[in-house]
Design a protein around this motif. Structure first.
Motif, PDB file in Angstrom:
ATOM      1  N   ALA A   1       0.823  -1.203   0.000  1.00 13.27           N
ATOM      2  CA  ALA A   1       0.000   0.000   0.000  1.00 13.27           C
ATOM      3  C   ALA A   1       0.861   1.259   0.000  1.00 13.27           C
ATOM      4  N   LEU A   2       1.933   1.253   0.766  1.00 15.54           N
ATOM      5  CA  LEU A   2       2.819   2.430   0.784  1.00 15.54           C
ATOM      6  C   LEU A   2       3.517   2.611  -0.558  1.00 15.54           C
ATOM      7  N   ASP A   3       3.900   1.501  -1.184  1.00 10.93           N
ATOM      8  CA  ASP A   3       4.517   1.601  -2.503  1.00 10.93           C
ATOM      9  C   ASP A   3       3.551   2.195  -3.512  1.00 10.93           C
ATOM     10  N   ALA A   4       2.268   1.863  -3.348  1.00  8.31           N
ATOM     11  CA  ALA A   4       1.274   2.370  -4.299  1.00  8.31           C
ATOM     12  C   ALA A   4       0.891   3.808  -4.005  1.00  8.31           C
ATOM     13  N   ALA A   5       0.782   4.177  -2.725  1.00  9.99           N
ATOM     14  CA  ALA A   5       0.297   5.510  -2.354  1.00  9.99           C
ATOM     15  C   ALA A   5       1.407   6.558  -2.335  1.00  9.99           C
ATOM     16  N   LEU A   6       2.626   6.157  -2.033  1.00 14.62           N
ATOM     17  CA  LEU A   6       3.765   7.075  -1.913  1.00 14.62           C
ATOM     18  C   LEU A   6       3.409   8.295  -1.057  1.00 14.62           C
ATOM     19  N   PRO A   7       3.083   8.085   0.227  1.00 14.85           N
ATOM     20  CA  PRO A   7       2.698   9.205   1.091  1.00 14.85           C
ATOM     21  C   PRO A   7       3.874  10.129   1.368  1.00 14.85           C
ATOM     22  N   ARG A   8       3.563  11.335   1.823  1.00 14.88           N
ATOM     23  CA  ARG A   8       4.595  12.321   2.169  1.00 14.88           C
ATOM     24  C   ARG A   8       5.042  12.185   3.615  1.00 14.88           C
ATOM     25  N   ILE A   9       4.248  11.508   4.466  1.00 12.56           N
ATOM     26  CA  ILE A   9       4.594  11.255   5.858  1.00 12.56           C
ATOM     27  C   ILE A   9       3.892   9.981   6.298  1.00 12.56           C
ATOM     28  N   VAL A  10       4.547   9.214   7.151  1.00  4.80           N
ATOM     29  CA  VAL A  10       3.981   7.969   7.683  1.00  4.80           C
ATOM     30  C   VAL A  10       3.825   8.124   9.188  1.00  4.80           C
ATOM     31  N   LEU A  11       2.594   7.959   9.678  1.00  4.18           N
ATOM     32  CA  LEU A  11       2.294   8.015  11.104  1.00  4.18           C
ATOM     33  C   LEU A  11       2.056   6.593  11.605  1.00  4.18           C
ATOM     34  N   ILE A  12       2.609   6.275  12.761  1.00  6.04           N
ATOM     35  CA  ILE A  12       2.611   4.896  13.254  1.00  6.04           C
ATOM     36  C   ILE A  12       2.136   4.880  14.692  1.00  6.04           C
ATOM     37  N   GLU A  13       1.344   3.880  15.034  1.00  7.47           N
ATOM     38  CA  GLU A  13       0.899   3.714  16.417  1.00  7.47           C
ATOM     39  C   GLU A  13       2.113   3.388  17.292  1.00  7.47           C
ATOM     40  N   GLY A  14       2.391   4.253  18.261  1.00  5.57           N
ATOM     41  CA  GLY A  14       3.539   4.079  19.128  1.00  5.57           C
ATOM     42  C   GLY A  14       3.781   5.358  19.907  1.00  5.57           C
ATOM     43  N   PRO A  15       4.645   5.330  20.909  1.00  2.33           N
ATOM     44  CA  PRO A  15       4.874   6.500  21.773  1.00  2.33           C
ATOM     45  C   PRO A  15       5.676   7.588  21.056  1.00  2.33           C
ATOM     46  N   PRO A  16       5.206   8.830  21.064  1.00  2.00           N
ATOM     47  CA  PRO A  16       5.920   9.909  20.344  1.00  2.00           C
ATOM     48  C   PRO A  16       7.331  10.158  20.856  1.00  2.00           C
ATOM     49  N   GLU A  17       7.620   9.801  22.116  1.00  2.00           N
ATOM     50  CA  GLU A  17       8.980  10.014  22.627  1.00  2.00           C
ATOM     51  C   GLU A  17      10.019   9.234  21.821  1.00  2.00           C
ATOM     52  N   ALA A  18       9.557   8.252  21.049  1.00  2.00           N
ATOM     53  CA  ALA A  18      10.483   7.418  20.278  1.00  2.00           C
ATOM     54  C   ALA A  18      10.793   8.001  18.909  1.00  2.00           C
ATOM     55  N   ASP A  19      10.253   9.159  18.572  1.00  2.00           N
ATOM     56  CA  ASP A  19      10.516   9.736  17.246  1.00  2.00           C
ATOM     57  C   ASP A  19      12.009   9.917  16.997  1.00  2.00           C
ATOM     58  N   ALA A  20      12.751  10.355  18.036  1.00  2.32           N
ATOM     59  CA  ALA A  20      14.183  10.582  17.867  1.00  2.32           C
ATOM     60  C   ALA A  20      14.948   9.280  17.661  1.00  2.32           C
TER      61      ALA A  20
ATOM     62  N   VAL B   1      11.207   9.604   3.763  1.00  2.29           N
ATOM     63  CA  VAL B   1       9.922  10.200   4.131  1.00  2.29           C
ATOM     64  C   VAL B   1       9.865  10.296   5.651  1.00  2.29           C
ATOM     65  N   PRO B   2       9.382  11.403   6.216  1.00  2.00           N
ATOM     66  CA  PRO B   2       9.290  11.504   7.677  1.00  2.00           C
ATOM     67  C   PRO B   2       8.380  10.417   8.257  1.00  2.00           C
ATOM     68  N   ALA B   3       8.752   9.917   9.416  1.00  2.00           N
ATOM     69  CA  ALA B   3       7.937   8.944  10.148  1.00  2.00           C
ATOM     70  C   ALA B   3       7.797   9.432  11.583  1.00  2.00           C
ATOM     71  N   ARG B   4       6.587   9.298  12.122  1.00  2.00           N
ATOM     72  CA  ARG B   4       6.318   9.740  13.486  1.00  2.00           C
ATOM     73  C   ARG B   4       5.409   8.733  14.186  1.00  2.00           C
ATOM     74  N   PHE B   5       5.560   8.663  15.508  1.00  2.00           N
ATOM     75  CA  PHE B   5       4.656   7.871  16.337  1.00  2.00           C
ATOM     76  C   PHE B   5       3.563   8.792  16.883  1.00  2.00           C
ATOM     77  N   ILE B   6       2.324   8.292  16.908  1.00  2.00           N
ATOM     78  CA  ILE B   6       1.206   9.173  17.268  1.00  2.00           C
ATOM     79  C   ILE B   6       0.339   8.615  18.392  1.00  2.00           C
ATOM     80  N   ASP B   7       0.734   7.522  19.024  1.00  2.00           N
ATOM     81  CA  ASP B   7      -0.074   6.995  20.132  1.00  2.00           C
ATOM     82  C   ASP B   7       0.145   7.858  21.369  1.00  2.00           C
ATOM     83  N   LEU B   8      -0.557   7.543  22.437  1.00  2.00           N
ATOM     84  CA  LEU B   8      -0.445   8.293  23.683  1.00  2.00           C
ATOM     85  C   LEU B   8       1.001   8.257  24.170  1.00  2.00           C
TER      86      LEU B   8
END
Length: 793
Positions: free
Chosen positions: A32-51, A101-108
């Motif tokens: 799906a990502l190969d087909a959509a080629l998004p500009r950012i990917v958001l993932i379920e997980g703790p935001p403190e782990a972005d770094a 592509v930027p990736a970020r965690f967005i869970d609590l």
């Protein structure tokens, strides 16, 4: 709004609902990502782990790994977010890094998750599941969908509809549309019940999606648990979502990557975060084609390594059987159930024993991940990693035994590290009995690194920044807070094993104070063996144990003085416990030797009885045993044991031992007391052979037993059975033969004439000497390493 089943509108987020640790979901996410080629990917997980996301591209990073969050002020409060190579979240992270592509965690955030407590932490790390409407009872959405489809096994249903679907089968977005629709229906029926934490997490994720859309406009892809997709699709207001987050508890949290294992991905691992068969799912994800054939080849290789006869013909037949079973069961491809049945029938001859090995090694697996050295870590963890590299002691998920020779510098360093970690509560290894020898320069450890040990290391970080400093501080604190004298002596032993010279003064001061105040002979007797073992360990490691030797000698003298009165008027249970203390002290005195005893120490008064040496620790201990053997107020089991120990030490002649046994088994002695005396005398190692080779003693026992009144026989029988049943079968058989012939009869051990095979009227010294070289060779007493260590000299 993205059209279900169609290509997503770039203005709306692409919601990819997945099953955590599902290889089919992972392949679908990548397609799906190969087909959509998004500009950012958001993932379920703790935001403190972005770094920490860039570290996923490091060459040293090898999944399975986990994000570890722990409270700074309370390291034991922690949570894990495990990821395998077949986890959809891991695939999304790697796709984003590979495509820049930027990736970020967005869970609590973990700062709230940890503050909520352990239950929430485990939930955040695991597979989210809904609760039944109106009750706080969890419902597995996969089980509900599987039941609706006519399946009795959710795993089998998921394999058929998702895992067996090829990455290139049709529309790459169709699987996510179908899963979203199914989850929407389930949420309409079950809701979230009384469990409001899902609502809070989903509100935070919606805010994260809004922020990404404002920043990037469109082209936002979201990878999250399928259960959350309908909630993330809802039209809610920012005000409403922020209201759900108001007033959440917080703690200061740190986060890093830690290695994980396949075993901890399994549900049996305790985290409820994964699957029953991580090894199987890893195989499905990694196999480029023909997964069943490749799996059967792996199984055959494993069984061959275990010396089972498995040929290529077995592999071919197992594949055919698995495919036939899948067809009969209406499945698109063979799953784990079909392959397991085929392996059992074709390769294991119907036996579950080798099949259990296949399940343990392959279906679950011992794979352990690695994290780069640049990953954030507490100072103690960094020091531990440095020591592990220097000592070439790599953490491994599989259990293994490690043999150490403490005369070698590297092995001595490994021993120190393992003992220090145990003292810190990081139980990487367990000491086991060495099979390579009995010298004190040998140690054997059973090692296995578990992921939660990373948490233990973080907890131990409060004691110091290095393993040595932390273990020293912990030992000093444990000495002050130790309960009982035995606890302090055990700690002193640990300090010597771990080589903590800076902690020993504090431990010894506490030990002396506790020993001076403790008047319980049982406590003193428990403490003495640990001190004596510590002296031996100090000799091997070159540690100065002079202060410890003085304490041990003083403790021994106090035991000698207090033991006779403490042994008077004891009931059966107390007498048996005291007998164990007597055995322990006897062994400790033998190891402690004469050198540890001050020359000015007094010698206890002795009753009329066995001879003993004057002066010296052993002589005074033999005097104490003489007192115990002659006092009528001492229970029979203790009197018998004292006589036996004196006889073994050569401080008591056989004639005197026979006389004391005759007195103890005289008709005037109550049968129960006489039976206890016998148990003390002939119980334990060597008691049976003592009766075999001295038929005077055997005759006394036999004569007493025939005189026991019928009404008392039932009472003494359990004692005798417990004593004689512990003998080796050969000893029991020889005793039976002697009793059949009758002690003292012609042809018995001491008789003249032909007796039992192997026995003669007198010992044959020449034949005995011929056996000595073989015995020394079997015991390893003539090996080079033992000669260097002085063993057997």
């Amino acid at each position: 709004m993205a059209a279900l089943g169609g290509r997503p509108d770039s203005a709306e987020p692409l919601l990819l609902g997945v099953r955590h640790h599902g290889p089919g979901s992972a392949r679908a996410v990548r397609a799906a990502l190969d087909a959509a080629l998004p500009r950012i990917v958001l993932i379920e997980g703790p935001p403190e782990a972005d770094a920490l996301i860039p570290l996923a591209a490091d060459e040293e990073m090898r999944p399975p790994v986990a994000l570890l969050a722990h409270a700074v002020d309370e390291p034991g409060r922690s949570a894990f977010w495990p990821l395998a190579e077949f986890s959809p979240e891991w695939v999304a992270v790697r796709w984003a890094l590979d495509h820049e592509v930027p990736a970020r965690f967005i869970d609590l955030p973990a700062t709230h998750t940890l503050a909520w407590g352990a239950d929430t932490a485990e939930e955040a790390a695991g597979e989210p599941s809904p609760s039944a409407a109106g009750a706080d009872v969890r419902v597995d959405p996969l089980a509900v969908l599987a039941e609706a489809a006519g399946y009795d096994d959710p795993e089998r249903w998921w394999e058929d509809v998702v895992e067996h679907r090829g990455a290139g089968d049709g529309d790459p977005f169709a699987p996510f549309a179908a899963v979203e629709e199914a989850m929407g229906s389930l949420r309409e029926v079950y809701g979230v019940g009384g469990h409001d934490r899902d609502l809070v997490r989903e509100a935070y994720m919606r805010l994260g999606i809004r922020a990404a859309r404002r920043e990037f406009g469109g082209g936002v892809a979201v990878v999250c648990g399928a259960w959350h997709v309908p909630a993330l699709r809802e039209r809610t207001t920012v005000t409403a979502d922020r209201a759900l987050l108001k007033g959440l508890p917080k703690v200061k949290a740190d986060m890093t990557w830690v290695p994980w294992t396949y075993r901890r991905l399994a549900r049996a691992g305790g985290y409820g975060a994964g699957i029953d068969s991580p090894g199987w799912y890893g195989h499905l994800f990694a196999a480029p084609d023909r997964p069943v054939e490749r799996w059967m080849t792996k199984v055959a290789g494993l069984l061959r390594d275990e010396d089972r006869l498995v040929s290529s013909a077995h592999v071919i037949e197992a594949v055919r059987l698995a495919e036939t079973l899948a067809a009969l069961r209406g499945r698109p491809l063979p799953g784990l159930g079909e392959t397991t049945d085929a392996v059992r029938a074709v390769m294991c001859d119907g036996s579950d024993v080798p099949l259990a090995l296949v399940h343990d090694r392959l279906v679950v697996g011992d794979v352990m991940g690695e994290v780069p050295s640049s990953a954030p870590a507490v100072p103690l963890q960094r020091d531990l990693s440095r020591l592990q590299r220097r000592l070439r002691l790599k953490p491994e998920a599989s259990e293994r035994e490690l043999e150490l020779d403490l005369r070698k510098e590297t092995d001595a360093g490994r021993s120190r590290l393992l003992h220090r970690l145990r003292l810190l509560g990081v139980v990487w290894g367990e000491p086991v009995v060495s099979r390579g020898g009995t010298g004190t320069f040998r140690e054997t450890w059973r090692l296995r690194w578990e992921p939660e040990l990373s948490v233990r290391v973080a907890e131990a970080g409060v004691w110091g920044t290095t393993v040595l400093g932390a273990a020293t501080a912990k030992a000093e604190a444990d000495a002050v807070g130790a309960q009982g004298l035995a606890g302090v002596t055990a700690l002193a032993e640990e300090c010597l094993l771990a080589e903590l010279p800076d902690a020993l003064p504090t431990v010894m001061r506490v030990l002396v104070d506790r020993a001076a105040l403790d008047t319980d002979v049982g406590h003193l007797a428990e403490a003495l063996p640990a001190l004596v073992r510590s002296l031996r360990y100090g000799d091997v490691r070159g540690t100065d144990t002079g202060a410890l030797a003085e304490v041990a000698a003083g403790l021994a003298e106090r035991v000698f003085v207090g033991l006779p009165p403490a042994c008077a008027a004891l009931d059966a249970d107390a007498a048996e416990e005291m007998r164990r203390h007597v055995d322990a002290v006897h062994g400790a005195v033998g190891l402690l030797g004469e050198a540890a005893v001050p020359s000015s120490a007094p010698e206890p008064a002795s009753a009329t009885g066995p001879r003993h040496g004057r002066g010296g620790l052993r002589g005074r201990w033999q005097a104490v045993l003489g007192v115990l053997s002659a006092r009528d107020t001492v229970p029979g089991v203790l009197r018998g044991r004292a006589v036996r120990l004196l006889l073994d030490d050569g401080a008591l002649g056989q004639e005197e031992a026979a006389r004391l046994m005759g007195l103890a088994l005289s008709p005037g002695t109550p049968p129960g007391d006489a039976a206890a005396w016998i148990e003390g005398f002939v119980g334990g190692g060597g008691g049976g052979m003592l009766l075999v080779h001295d038929e005077r003693l055997l005759g006394l026992v036999d004569g007493w037993l025939t005189r026991v009144p019928a009404e008392a026989f039932t009472d003494v029988l359990p004692l005798l059975r417990r004593t004689f049943s512990a003998y080796e079968p050969g000893v029991r058989r020889t005793l039976g033969e002697l009793m059949r012939r009758g002690p003292g009869a012609r042809g018995s051990v001491a008789g003249t004439g032909s007796g039992l095979p192997g026995f003669a009227p007198e010992p044959d010294a020449e034949r005995a000497d011929a056996v000595v070289p073989v015995v020394r060779l079997l015991l390893g007493m003539d090996s080079e390493e033992n000669r260097l260590a002085g063993v057997g000299t």
